[in-house]
Structure formats: structure tokens, C-alpha cells
Write a protein that holds these residues in place. Structure first.
Motif, short mmCIF file in Angstrom:
data_model
loop_
_atom_site.label_atom_id
_atom_site.label_comp_id
_atom_site.label_asym_id
_atom_site.label_seq_id
_atom_site.Cartn_x
_atom_site.Cartn_y
_atom_site.Cartn_z
N PRO A 1 -11.84 15.74 -14.78
CA PRO A 1 -11.37 17.04 -14.28
C PRO A 1 -10.94 17.94 -15.44
O PRO A 1 -10.27 17.48 -16.36
CB PRO A 1 -10.18 16.67 -13.39
N ARG A 43 -5.66 14.78 -9.56
CA ARG A 43 -6.64 14.98 -10.63
C ARG A 43 -6.19 14.28 -11.91
O ARG A 43 -7.00 13.93 -12.76
CB ARG A 43 -6.81 16.47 -10.93
N PRO A 103 -8.23 14.15 -18.46
CA PRO A 103 -9.01 15.39 -18.28
C PRO A 103 -10.26 15.35 -19.14
O PRO A 103 -10.34 14.61 -20.13
CB PRO A 103 -8.04 16.48 -18.75
N GLY A 153 -17.16 18.24 -16.13
CA GLY A 153 -16.83 17.46 -14.94
C GLY A 153 -17.76 17.74 -13.78
O GLY A 153 -18.64 18.61 -13.84
N ALA A 207 -17.01 19.03 -10.92
CA ALA A 207 -16.80 20.37 -10.36
C ALA A 207 -17.56 21.42 -11.16
O ALA A 207 -18.17 22.33 -10.59
CB ALA A 207 -15.30 20.70 -10.34
N ARG A 245 -12.61 23.21 -6.38
CA ARG A 245 -12.62 22.53 -7.67
C ARG A 245 -11.90 21.18 -7.54
O ARG A 245 -12.39 20.15 -8.03
CB ARG A 245 -11.95 23.40 -8.73
N VAL A 246 -10.75 21.19 -6.89
CA VAL A 246 -9.98 19.94 -6.70
C VAL A 246 -10.78 18.96 -5.84
O VAL A 246 -10.79 17.75 -6.11
CB VAL A 246 -8.61 20.24 -6.07
N ASP A 289 -13.29 17.36 -8.03
CA ASP A 289 -12.63 16.48 -8.99
C ASP A 289 -12.25 15.15 -8.34
O ASP A 289 -12.43 14.08 -8.94
CB ASP A 289 -11.37 17.16 -9.54
N TYR A 348 -15.21 12.93 -7.85
CA TYR A 348 -15.58 12.25 -9.10
C TYR A 348 -14.71 11.02 -9.32
O TYR A 348 -15.22 9.94 -9.65
CB TYR A 348 -15.41 13.22 -10.28
#
Length: 470
Positions: A386, A407, A412, A416, A418, A436-437, A440, A443
Motif C-alpha cells: 500500500p 493497510r 508500504p 501497489g 490499488a 484505494r483502501v 490495498d 492485496y
């Protein structure tokens, strides 16, 4: 309803697991023997020692990670992945032993690779054949289990749909039992599944041998009902399974854990744990080292261009959240005339006056992110994960987006899931951050080395230049 046939393998599960163990042993031994026979190599004590070590390591991995348990309710691909992983680890152990103990520097040789590939095909092949045979038997009413579900709530309904959509499991769902039998009509899940009675009726039917398996889907607050029901079912021969409604939550990489013998279920956890964290770290070190070697000259040229086109430092270091929410300093090429790093950080917008001319080009092409490969090498970030946000944005969105801080269960990343799906750039609406979250967390839930490589490959084609990057 016609009386279903009793499972022809009902009393032989332990015999089947023993047969699996013996077949695996035979495949490994015969594979090693045949490889030596076909290459006219003598079966020396060293060759037999290698085969014995392979048998011991593979058997230990299989026992420790429950390879020889029941796979009735799992798809074949999960079993095959386990087999491939354990045989691959076994082969690594063999090569390490050869190199360290026998001083074989030219490893692996062609014979060893042939043995590895042949055994892998055989281990997976005979499992596919057995599973195909079982599917055929179950479609004809053999090797089935008569099952009942306790509870007509959301968890019970979901379990019924799962069973009904997977006939290959050989589970014949007889119906539901509940304290209020008339409360539920489940015709809408595809076929009418009756509510057969209350909990006393369930115990009576189980005592009469009408049910092989009972799945209990009661709420976490139904402790008294659960204890009474289990006590009643202990006087039957039915196998009893409890599916707590905790599984109705959106779990993040859930797993079981024993605390001094007391089992527990994690609701939020990270896939990068134990050996997998080492795999992820090795992946990051190898790839980031290769990438930094390839981009060393562009890094130098960009640094010179920044220095000569605008006043200020070449690098911009911003405080962001890393693994487990610990603060890290993320490196970027400076692309703005300001260096906001406090409690209020204004996101870059289209035609932002703070962005320098060179900075605009770098942001569109993601060249400003290249110094973060040093963060990866330092262990603060990963190549895939993320995207880290400024601390001020974290504090803002953690109050607005459910699951936002999850996340940070992984490091990080520079790119990613997203980002390659188009969710990058300015998050001027809450919906954009929520999407986006969402990606993430997808993933994190489905992480694998192959997924990382896929994301890296897709980033090369559509991750660097994006219409939302400004």
C-alpha cells in the motif's frame, strides 16, 4: 426425500491418510531410483542417503503443516500448492546438505533436476487422479456425508449456499435445525432446504444415525445453548463442527493460533509472518539492488537537473507511517517549491502552483518516487505494498474510512494493487480513498510472491504514467 447412501469411505479416513503417506514415500523413493537407473548411475550409499533425507524432510513438513488431513472441503489447487511448496523446500534442503556436507559446488545437476520435476509431477498427478475418482463416486451418490446445519441465520445460510454450490465435496445437506423451526424459508438460495425441527429433534435424529456431520452456526452470545447442544450430541456418533459467526466479519488474513493449548482465531493479521516475511525481504533486497544498479545514472542526472532548475534540496523527506503504524521518513525527489511535513499537508492538485516545471514532469512519470528504492533497501518499505500517505492524511482518513489502518499490517510500497488499478493521485473525495483502501486490503489478503511480480510487471506498462498523477 430419498435416503442417501452412507459414505463408502466413512470409516476409512485414517486409512486414506496412511495410504497418502505411503504413496508419497513410494513416489520419492521410486523417483530417485528410476533417475539413477535411467542415467546408469550406481545406487551408492550417498544416493540412498539423499533419498532418505528427502523422505524425512517431506514427511516432516507434511505432518507439521497437516498435509495429510482431510481435504474434502478444499479445492484441489490448495492441496497441490502445498505439495509443490513442501517438495520445493525439501529440494532446497537437499541442495544445501550437498553443498555444505559433500562440497558439491555444481548444484543442482541435471539428474537432480529431473528427479525434482518427476517427483513433483507424480505427487500432484496421483492426487489429481484420486480427486477425480472421488468426484465421480460422489456424483453417483457414493462417498457422501449426510450433514445438517444448526442455525438459520446469516452464517447458516452462507454455509448452505457454499455446500450447495460445491457438489464435489460430497456433502448431502439434509436441512436446518433451529429453536424456532418455522422462522426461515430458504427456497431463495437455489433449492428448497427444509427446516427439519428444533434442537431436540436434531439430537434425536443424530442418535438414530440419520446424520453424519453437524455444523453449528450459532452466534457468539449463545454459549448456554451451544453447551447444551454439544452435550446432547456427545451421545451420538455424528461429527460436530462449530462455525462461529466471527467468520461473517470481513476478516483480513485470518488464521488460528494456540495460546498454551487454548485455540484462538485472529480476525486481522498479516500474511508476512515468519518464513514469509523473510521471503518478502529477500525479494525486496534482490529486486531493489538490481533496480538501483540500473537507474544509478538517471538518479544522478535527475538530481543535477533539480539542483540547477529550482532552489532547495534535491531530496524531500516526509514523515509517513510504515509497518504497524511506526513512523518512517520516505525519500522523494523534490518536486515542489514547499516541503510540507507538519500537521497539515495539502495534497497536490491539477495545475498546482507549488509544483515546479521539472517536478510536474517527474510526478506525471513517477520519477520523483525513485529514491524510495533506498527506503526498500533499508527495510523501511517494500517494492510492492500500500502506498504510504502523509501522517496528517493518515490521521484524517483513519476516522473516515473503515479498516484504513489495516493497510499498515504490511510495509508500504513504491507501487501497489490499488495503483495499477487506477486508484492513485489526488483523493479529493472520500469515495476515492475508500476504493484505494479496498484494493490495498485485497492485496494484503491475497498476497503472494507471484502477485508481487505481477504488480511489478503491470507497473512497467501502466503504473508509472497515469492521468491522475500530478
Amino acid at each position: 426425500m430419498s435416503t442417501p447412501l452412507r459414505g463408502i469411505l466413512h470409516a476409512h479416513q485414517s486409512s486414506l491418510s496412511v495410504a497418502h503417506r505411503l504413496l508419497d514415500l513410494a513416489v520419492i523413493v521410486l523417483g530417485g531410483y528410476c533417475q539413477n537407473f535411467l542415467t546408469d548411475a550406481p545406487m551408492t550409499a550417498e544416493a540412498w542417503s539423499q533419498i532418505l533425507l528427502a523422505v524425512l524432510v517431506f514427511h516432516w513438513l507434511g505432518e507439521y503443516h497437516q498435509l495429510y488431513g482431510s481435504w474434502r472441503g478444499e479445492r484441489i489447487i490448495r492441496e497441490l500448492i502445498k505439495v509443490a511448496n513442501y517438495w520445493g523446500l525439501t529440494f532446497v534442503v537437499l541442495l544445501s546438505a550437498d553443498y555444505l556436507l559433500l562440497n558439491h559446488a555444481d548444484l543442482p545437476d541435471n539428474g537432480q533436476m529431473t528427479w525434482f520435476a518427476g517427483v513433483l509431477v507424480a505427487l500432484c498427478g496421483y492426487r489429481l487422479a484420486i480427486r477425480s475418482l472421488l468426484h465421480t463416486l460422489r456424483s453417483r451418490g457414493f462417498n457422501t456425508r449426510r450433514v445438517a446445519i444448526v442455525g438459520t441465520g446469516q452464517c447458516g445460510e452462507r454455509l448452505a449456499m457454499s455446500i450447495d454450490s460445491a457438489p464435489w465435496m460430497g456433502l448431502d445437506l439434509l436441512g436446518f435445525y433451529d429453536e424456532v423451526p418455522e422462522q426461515m424459508d430458504l427456497a431463495r438460495i437455489g433449492r428448497r432446504i427444509p427446516v427439519l425441527g428444533d434442537l431436540d429433534q436434531l439430537v434425536a435424529d443424530a442418535r438414530d444415525g440419520k446424520i453424519d456431520k453437524v455444523y453449528i452456526t450459532l452466534t457468539l452470545g449463545a454459549q448456554a445453548r451451544l453447551q447444551a447442544l454439544i452435550k446432547g450430541l456427545s451421545d451420538t456418533t455424528a461429527s460436530v463442527y462449530v462455525i462461529p459467526d466471527v467468520f461473517m466479519f470481513e476478516l483480513l488474513h485470518a488464521r488460528s493460533e494456540s495460546i498454551n493449548g487454548l485455540p484462538s482465531i485472529s480476525i486481522f493479521d498479516s500474511p508476512m509472518d515468519g518464513a514469509w516475511s523473510m521471503v518478502k525481504r529477500v525479494e525486496d533486497i534482490v529486486l531493489s539492488s538490481l533496480i538501483l544498479a540500473m537507474i544509478a545514472l538517471p538518479l544522478m542526472l535527475i538530481a543535477i537537473a533539480i539542483k540547477f532548475t529550482s532552489p532547495g534540496p534535491v531530496l524531500f523527506r516526509q514523515r509517513r507511517y510504515g509497518l504497524d503504524g511506526r513512523p518512517i521518513m520516505v525519500w522523494k525527489f523534490r518536486s515542489m517549491s514547499v516541503q510540507e511535513n507538519g500537521e497539515v499537508v495539502t495534497q497536490a492538485t491539477r495545475n498546482d502552483s507549488r509544483v515546479t516545471p521539472l517536478g510536474a514532469f517527474m510526478r506525471r512519470t513517477s520519477l520523483d518516487e525513485l529514491p524510495q528504492f533506498f527506503n526498500v533497501l533499508r527495510g523501511e518499505m517494500s517494492i510492492v505494498g500500500p502506498r504510504p500517505h502523509a501522517v496528517a492524511h493518515n490521521e484524517q482518513y483513519r476516522k473516515q474510512v473503515s479498516g484504513y489502518m489495516l493497510r499498515h499490517k504490511v510495509k508500504p510500497g513504491i507501487t501497489g494493487w490499488a495503483q495499477i488499478n487506477g486508484w492513485r493521485g489526488e483523493t479529493d473525495t472520500l469515495d476515492k480513498m475508500q476504493k484505494r483502501v479496498e484494493f490495498d486490503l485485497q492485496y494484503i489478503e491475497h498476497w503472494s510472491v507471484w502477485l508481487d511480480l505481477k504488480i511489478i510487471l503491470l507497473t512497467l506498462f501502466k503504473g508509472f504514467v497515469n492521468k491522475n498523477a500530478f
